[in-house]
Design a protein around this motif. Structure first.
Motif, mmCIF file in Angstrom:
data_model
loop_
_atom_site.group_PDB
_atom_site.id
_atom_site.type_symbol
_atom_site.label_atom_id
_atom_site.label_comp_id
_atom_site.label_asym_id
_atom_site.label_seq_id
_atom_site.Cartn_x
_atom_site.Cartn_y
_atom_site.Cartn_z
ATOM 1 N N GLY A 429 43.399 33.876 33.104
ATOM 2 C CA GLY A 429 43.801 32.834 34.005
ATOM 3 C C GLY A 429 42.806 33.049 35.435
ATOM 4 O O GLY A 429 41.991 33.927 35.359
ATOM 5 N N LEU A 430 42.553 31.885 36.025
ATOM 6 C CA LEU A 430 41.631 31.699 37.001
ATOM 7 C C LEU A 430 41.990 32.740 38.155
ATOM 8 O O LEU A 430 40.974 33.424 38.936
ATOM 9 C CB LEU A 430 41.777 30.413 37.528
ATOM 10 C CG LEU A 430 40.503 30.027 38.529
ATOM 11 C CD1 LEU A 430 39.219 30.281 37.747
ATOM 12 C CD2 LEU A 430 40.725 28.637 39.033
ATOM 13 N N ALA A 431 43.223 33.300 38.454
ATOM 14 C CA ALA A 431 43.608 34.258 39.263
ATOM 15 C C ALA A 431 42.848 35.598 39.086
ATOM 16 O O ALA A 431 42.556 36.357 40.163
ATOM 17 C CB ALA A 431 45.200 34.345 39.434
ATOM 18 N N ALA A 432 42.549 35.878 38.168
ATOM 19 C CA ALA A 432 41.876 37.216 37.741
ATOM 20 C C ALA A 432 40.550 37.258 38.292
ATOM 21 O O ALA A 432 39.817 38.434 38.552
ATOM 22 C CB ALA A 432 41.852 37.550 36.169
ATOM 23 N N PHE A 433 39.998 36.152 38.853
ATOM 24 C CA PHE A 433 38.556 36.359 39.357
ATOM 25 C C PHE A 433 38.500 35.930 41.014
ATOM 26 O O PHE A 433 37.703 36.009 41.526
ATOM 27 C CB PHE A 433 37.871 35.011 38.593
ATOM 28 C CG PHE A 433 37.572 35.327 37.105
ATOM 29 C CD1 PHE A 433 36.650 36.003 36.523
ATOM 30 C CD2 PHE A 433 38.503 34.514 36.455
ATOM 31 C CE1 PHE A 433 36.601 36.426 35.172
ATOM 32 C CE2 PHE A 433 38.556 34.648 34.930
ATOM 33 C CZ PHE A 433 37.680 35.674 34.407
ATOM 34 N N ARG A 434 39.883 35.717 41.445
ATOM 35 C CA ARG A 434 40.095 35.426 43.000
ATOM 36 C C ARG A 434 39.802 36.620 43.739
ATOM 37 O O ARG A 434 40.298 37.833 43.546
ATOM 38 C CB ARG A 434 41.308 34.712 43.164
ATOM 39 C CG ARG A 434 41.391 34.083 44.489
ATOM 40 C CD ARG A 434 42.581 33.262 44.580
ATOM 41 N NE ARG A 434 42.902 32.646 45.943
ATOM 42 C CZ ARG A 434 43.584 33.115 46.925
ATOM 43 N NH1 ARG A 434 44.119 34.271 46.953
ATOM 44 N NH2 ARG A 434 43.670 32.660 47.920
ATOM 45 N N HIS A 435 38.790 36.801 44.721
ATOM 46 C CA HIS A 435 38.642 37.678 45.686
ATOM 47 C C HIS A 435 40.002 37.865 46.462
ATOM 48 O O HIS A 435 40.535 37.332 46.952
ATOM 49 C CB HIS A 435 37.524 37.456 46.834
ATOM 50 C CG HIS A 435 36.802 38.736 47.500
ATOM 51 N ND1 HIS A 435 37.900 39.114 48.181
ATOM 52 C CD2 HIS A 435 35.814 39.089 47.309
ATOM 53 C CE1 HIS A 435 36.905 40.254 48.877
ATOM 54 N NE2 HIS A 435 35.718 40.167 48.262
#
Length: 472
Positions: A429-435
């Motif tokens: 998911g995109l959330a895994a890459f969010r700072h």
């Protein structure tokens, strides 16, 4: 009894460690040791054992002791003895060796996913084996003697020269071989740049609000604080850079959201670096793979003294090679080499020479062109499948690289990732890459690696993906 080493030239010309210990005397100890050597695979089926006289001399045992041990193992089926052929490990020993002696006490190894759509890896089946073997063979045949000694921490000059020419032609990089340092990949480059105590670079470091968590953790372990830069449709908002002295960007193809850094922002961040005496770290992780137009040149070409350009073969060839490069402003070369150390221990010299040949003979260009078409076809199939089965799910970013981001309806990312896992689909998911420190609004999405599956498995992977996407 002490451990012993058999080094009889009549055996196979190699040492064999035998642990002669335990109850029952010398014959029983030798029988157990030979049986274990066969069972563990140290003595392979077909291996000829030394005559019992030689083995007895090596181990300091009586000849009859060895003869009796051989006879017992022949009777058990571990060895065979034929006139004129000597005593050998039996072919049947392969089956005996593989038969477990005790029931399994540990659970079986977990199976991999049914459908692997994780980002970050190329199609392993497309590795150019024949061309690479040809380059490797030429490299070994032509290698000067010093190649087989301690390496230059900068890397082989042949590869640095080949990279200088290739990067100038294909990526618009301006440099010379003395400013190229070979490394094992982007993570290794970060470790060298921010190695504690070397003084090459220090934090705080500005980074894009979405990026690899692995890189952030690596920097954190080195004592480097990262400051997130928000993103929009034109890339990182570099106008918000503050007092940082360095910034890490993916300007050709923002990872993972997929947009390029706008031309005006490319110029603006170079101006910022000049004014601050700072530096831009350019992660050119998949810059060669642009499908809707010719690849955009590297940011480094705008000002070689303000940009550290980093690339590798992990996306274009394979991460298994562990070969990358840094193109450095002159003021950083000595510091990076000092951080790397006197002896090169990260990238093998023969692999470096093979890659130099692979570049020089044109095989690398041919492979990249072929894979550009291959991955473009993969991405087109993904877009077509979504249009047919989930038209409400948009593919965002430019047509480039080895992954795509699928924009999901708000609030559906977590449940979709969970559903995918239940169906045996590996993706992020995109959330895994969010700072974690960014105040940028969260986006719901999936990061889908369309390069990873083999060609025959890709269609089924797309069908499974479409089956878990949320309704409009």
């Amino acid at each position: 009894m002490a451990d012993s080493w058999v080094n009889s030239a009549e055996r196979i010309g190699a040492d064999l460690h035998l642990e002669l210990s335990g109850p029952g005397g010398r014959r029983a100890a030798l029988t157990r040791a030979l049986r274990e050597a066969v069972r563990s695979g140290r003595l392979a089926p077909g291996t000829r054992l030394p005559p019992y006289r030689s083995l007895a001399a090596d181990l300091g045992l009586a000849r009859n002791t060895v003869a009796d041990a051989y006879a017992e193992l022949v009777a058990e089926g571990w060895l065979t003895a034929r006139q004129g052929s000597g005593t050998r490990v039996a072919e049947r020993a392969r089956l005996l060796r593989d038969t477990p002696r005790v029931p399994r006490t540990s659970p079986p190894r977990a199976r991999g996913p049914l459908h692997d759509l994780r980002q970050g890896t190329p199609d392993a089946s497309a590795f150019p084996r024949t061309a690479w073997v040809a380059s490797y063979r030429r490299a070994v045949q032509r290698a000067p003697r010093e190649v087989f000694g301690p390496g230059d921490p900068a890397g082989r000059v042949e590869l640095r020269q080949a990279l200088t020419e290739y990067l100038a032609r294909a990526r618009g990089v301006r440099t010379d071989p003395d400013r190229v340092v070979v490394c094992s990949g982007f993570a290794h480059a970060l470790r060298l740049l921010f190695a504690p105590g070397t003084g090459v670079l220090r934090g705080p470091l500005a980074v894009e609000a979405y990026g690899l968590d692995f890189h952030r953790e690596l920097l954190k372990a080195a004592g480097v604080r990262t400051v997130p830069l928000p993103l929009d449709e034109e890339g990182a908002r570099v106008a918000e850079l503050g007092r940082e002295r360095a910034v890490l960007l993916t300007p050709a193809h923002q990872f993972p959201t997929g947009g390029p850094l706008h031309a005006a922002r490319r110029a603006a961040v170079v101006d910022w670096a000049r004014a601050r005496g700072g530096v831009i770290i350019e992660d050119d992780y998949d810059g060669e793979f642009r499908y809707d137009r010719k690849p955009v040149g590297a940011l480094q070409g705008l000002d070689p003294e303000q940009v550290i350009h980093i690339g590798s073969v992990s996306k274009s060839l394979t991460p298994a090679l562990r070969l990358g490069w840094m193109v450095l402003p002159e003021r950083y070369v000595d510091g990076v080499l000092a951080a790397k150390g006197e002896r090169e221990g990260w990238a093998g010299a023969l692999e470096q020479l093979a890659l130099a040949d692979f570049l020089a003979c044109g095989s690398y260009d041919r492979h990249v062109r072929r894979m550009r078409q291959h991955y473009r076809g993969r991405r087109d199939r993904l877009v077509a499948a979504l249009a047919a089965h989930a038209p409400h799910v948009e593919v965002t970013g430019i047509a480039a690289g080895l992954h795509a981001v699928l924009r999901l309806p708000p609030g559906t990312e977590r449940s979709t990732v969970k559903a995918a896992r239940w169906q045996g689909i590996a993706l992020d998911g995109l959330a895994a890459f969010r700072h974690p420190a960014t105040d940028m609004p969260a986006r719901d999405g999936l990061v889908v690696g369309y390069a990873t599956p083999s060609e025959h498995a890709y269609g089924a992977a797309l069908d499974a993906l479409c089956g878990v996407l949320p309704p409009p």
